[in-house]
Design a protein around this motif. Sequence first.
Motif, PDB file in Angstrom:
ATOM      1  N   GLU A  30     -27.169  -0.080 -15.968  1.00  0.00           N
ATOM      2  CA  GLU A  30     -26.182   0.057 -14.909  1.00  0.00           C
ATOM      3  C   GLU A  30     -24.845   0.506 -15.495  1.00  0.00           C
ATOM      4  N   PRO A  31     -23.843   0.798 -14.649  1.00  0.00           N
ATOM      5  CA  PRO A  31     -22.569   1.298 -15.165  1.00  0.00           C
ATOM      6  C   PRO A  31     -21.983   0.406 -16.268  1.00  0.00           C
ATOM      7  N   GLY A  32     -21.571   1.053 -17.347  1.00  0.00           N
ATOM      8  CA  GLY A  32     -21.017   0.340 -18.493  1.00  0.00           C
ATOM      9  C   GLY A  32     -22.038  -0.032 -19.537  1.00  0.00           C
ATOM     10  N   ASP A  33     -23.328   0.128 -19.224  1.00  0.00           N
ATOM     11  CA  ASP A  33     -24.394  -0.128 -20.200  1.00  0.00           C
ATOM     12  C   ASP A  33     -24.619   1.114 -21.065  1.00  0.00           C
ATOM     13  N   MET A  34     -25.240   0.899 -22.216  1.00  0.00           N
ATOM     14  CA  MET A  34     -25.508   1.983 -23.142  1.00  0.00           C
ATOM     15  C   MET A  34     -26.891   1.814 -23.745  1.00  0.00           C
ATOM     16  N   GLN A  35     -27.591   2.931 -23.945  1.00  0.00           N
ATOM     17  CA  GLN A  35     -28.866   2.866 -24.650  1.00  0.00           C
ATOM     18  C   GLN A  35     -28.846   3.764 -25.876  1.00  0.00           C
ATOM     19  N   TYR A  36     -29.375   3.217 -26.967  1.00  0.00           N
ATOM     20  CA  TYR A  36     -29.513   3.958 -28.222  1.00  0.00           C
ATOM     21  C   TYR A  36     -30.988   4.266 -28.457  1.00  0.00           C
ATOM     22  N   MET A  37     -31.263   5.493 -28.911  1.00  0.00           N
ATOM     23  CA  MET A  37     -32.617   5.856 -29.310  1.00  0.00           C
ATOM     24  C   MET A  37     -32.559   6.549 -30.665  1.00  0.00           C
ATOM     25  N   ASN A  38     -33.367   6.063 -31.609  1.00  0.00           N
ATOM     26  CA  ASN A  38     -33.625   6.828 -32.819  1.00  0.00           C
ATOM     27  C   ASN A  38     -34.945   7.540 -32.609  1.00  0.00           C
ATOM     28  N   ALA A  39     -34.872   8.858 -32.372  1.00  0.00           N
ATOM     29  CA  ALA A  39     -36.108   9.614 -32.165  1.00  0.00           C
ATOM     30  C   ALA A  39     -36.926   9.640 -33.439  1.00  0.00           C
TER      31      ALA A  39
END
Length: 293
Positions: free
Chosen positions: A93-102
Amino acid sequence: MAKEHSNEQIFQRHVKDHWYVKYDEANFPLIQKGWVLPIERWRDFDPFILMAEDWFKRGAFADHPHRGFQTITYVIDGRLEHIDNGGGRDILEPGDMQYMNAGWSARHAEEAVDPGIAHTLQLWLNLPKDLKNTETKYQNVYAEDAPTVSFEGGSVRVFSGDIAGVTGPLASVVPITMAEISLEKGTSYTHQLPENHNAFFYVLSGDIDFGEDIVNLKKHGVGTLTYQENGDEDNQSEFVMTSNHRRSRVLVYSGVPIKEEIVPYGPFVMNTMDEIKQAYRDFHNGKFGPPAV
């Protein structure tokens, strides 16, 4: 006032370059796109490659592969559903962040939650060539889990790195800093970063004067900062910002340049075109695993 560190004055950063994002309408289910960091300038942004700001409906970013870099996706508005072929599924939701190491092989989908529109910022972060075969990894950082340091007239929320006496929860393969700074009108704040980090900022809302040279930027404004290319990771640098609006917000990112030639092509970022071709062959031969559904 400058602070002292190892008998030397702390490095004062200035705005090196700045611009406003230009937006284009897109074909449904994409709605609108703007390049915060245009990919053709990746050498200026190293270790960052590009940043896209997108508005989209469900189906715009269905199942697709990645290899050779990392993504940091910040939700500005709406809701974003993450699905990956390792069984991961969540809604941000707004203000959240997701990190991905491909890393070696990621296959995922990033979808708006029906019937809404997702509004996101996606940053591509390079991997050095000796880390491009690392294991795929996802990490969600919810807004409430990122430590927030309050001060008179504002606050700084730390997603990654050591900032304002706290450490952000993001554990990226290539360490970076990421902070969201909120300021009331008339409030000044001095942000500190390792002096050898290349850095940029993006104004989410409001009106802010940046640096001692006073570069003014409003919503959708982007700026890059001077830094010490051969500086010391343990030495801090600083730059000041002052809000001219009752509600200003800015995201600041920084990282150490990797200084390697890269080939960004489609959903892959490798060091040579032969490696790009191999990534496509591996994907079509099923080496990225089943679809993310």
